[in-house]
Scaffold this motif. Structure first.
Motif, PDB file in Angstrom:
ATOM      1  N   ASP A  22      67.212  27.184  24.060  1.00 18.65           N
ATOM      2  CA  ASP A  22      66.338  28.259  24.538  1.00 18.65           C
ATOM      3  C   ASP A  22      64.872  27.959  24.241  1.00 18.65           C
ATOM      4  O   ASP A  22      64.006  28.134  25.104  1.00 18.65           O
ATOM      5  N   ARG A  23      64.589  27.488  23.035  1.00 16.32           N
ATOM      6  CA  ARG A  23      63.195  27.171  22.668  1.00 16.32           C
ATOM      7  C   ARG A  23      62.671  25.988  23.468  1.00 16.32           C
ATOM      8  O   ARG A  23      61.522  25.972  23.906  1.00 16.32           O
ATOM      9  N   PHE A  24      63.529  24.989  23.674  1.00 16.24           N
ATOM     10  CA  PHE A  24      63.130  23.818  24.453  1.00 16.24           C
ATOM     11  C   PHE A  24      62.811  24.229  25.892  1.00 16.24           C
ATOM     12  O   PHE A  24      61.781  23.844  26.440  1.00 16.24           O
ATOM     13  N   MET A  25      63.691  25.022  26.488  1.00 16.58           N
ATOM     14  CA  MET A  25      63.478  25.437  27.880  1.00 16.58           C
ATOM     15  C   MET A  25      62.233  26.306  28.014  1.00 16.58           C
ATOM     16  O   MET A  25      61.466  26.154  28.967  1.00 16.58           O
ATOM     17  N   SER A  26      62.009  27.217  27.077  1.00 21.13           N
ATOM     18  CA  SER A  26      60.821  28.065  27.189  1.00 21.13           C
ATOM     19  C   SER A  26      59.541  27.252  26.986  1.00 21.13           C
ATOM     20  O   SER A  26      58.521  27.529  27.609  1.00 21.13           O
ATOM     21  N   HIS A  27      59.605  26.213  26.158  1.00 16.56           N
ATOM     22  CA  HIS A  27      58.431  25.378  25.924  1.00 16.56           C
ATOM     23  C   HIS A  27      58.126  24.477  27.124  1.00 16.56           C
ATOM     24  O   HIS A  27      56.965  24.242  27.459  1.00 16.56           O
ATOM     25  N   TYR A  28      59.169  23.970  27.779  1.00 19.41           N
ATOM     26  CA  TYR A  28      58.979  23.009  28.869  1.00 19.41           C
ATOM     27  C   TYR A  28      59.285  23.577  30.249  1.00 19.41           C
ATOM     28  O   TYR A  28      59.321  22.839  31.234  1.00 19.41           O
ATOM     29  N   ALA A  29      59.472  24.884  30.380  1.00 16.88           N
ATOM     30  CA  ALA A  29      59.832  25.489  31.668  1.00 16.88           C
ATOM     31  C   ALA A  29      58.788  25.203  32.753  1.00 16.88           C
ATOM     32  O   ALA A  29      59.137  25.035  33.921  1.00 16.88           O
ATOM     33  N   ALA A  30      57.528  25.121  32.387  1.00 11.98           N
ATOM     34  CA  ALA A  30      56.474  24.880  33.380  1.00 11.98           C
ATOM     35  C   ALA A  30      56.566  23.484  33.991  1.00 11.98           C
ATOM     36  O   ALA A  30      56.036  23.233  35.064  1.00 11.98           O
TER      37      ALA A  30
END
Length: 109
Positions: free
Chosen positions: A33-41
């Protein structure tokens, strides 16, 4: 799984993971979840068939140049059927004579 994830990363992503405070990740789901929110852009969205409706031949653009641009755009879309692509292509043309000729004499697929 969290420890196995680190070697799959390189460069900035690996540095980001290593820089997280110790104990801040409690589960792999938390890490994901943290990885996806950090790299979602950075995620490139998959284009779908409706994207073809936004592509048009620019004023003054040669048919050859436009066809090359069209082919590049259509390659970014998975599963496009030829007849659908042809319909969008004909609709996107600026030349009324060419448009009418292609519409009246649709190429066989």
């Amino acid at each position: 799984m969290c420890h196995a994830f680190l070697p799959t990363l390189k460069g900035p992503a690996q540095r980001w993971l290593v820089s997280l405070p110790p104990g801040s990740i409690r589960s792999f789901k938390d890490l994901a979840d943290r990885f996806m929110s950090h790299y979602a852009a950075n995620i490139r969205l998959q284009k779908d068939l409706t994207h073809l409706g936004d592509i048009h031949q620019d004023e003054g653009e040669s048919l050859k140049t436009y066809l090359a641009r069209w082919q590049k755009e259509i390659q970014a879309i998975e599963g496009v059927e030829d007849q659908n692509a042809l319909t969008f292509f004909i609709e996107s043309l600026r030349s009324e004579k060419l448009y009418n000729d292609l519409w009246d004499n649709r190429p066989a697929m």
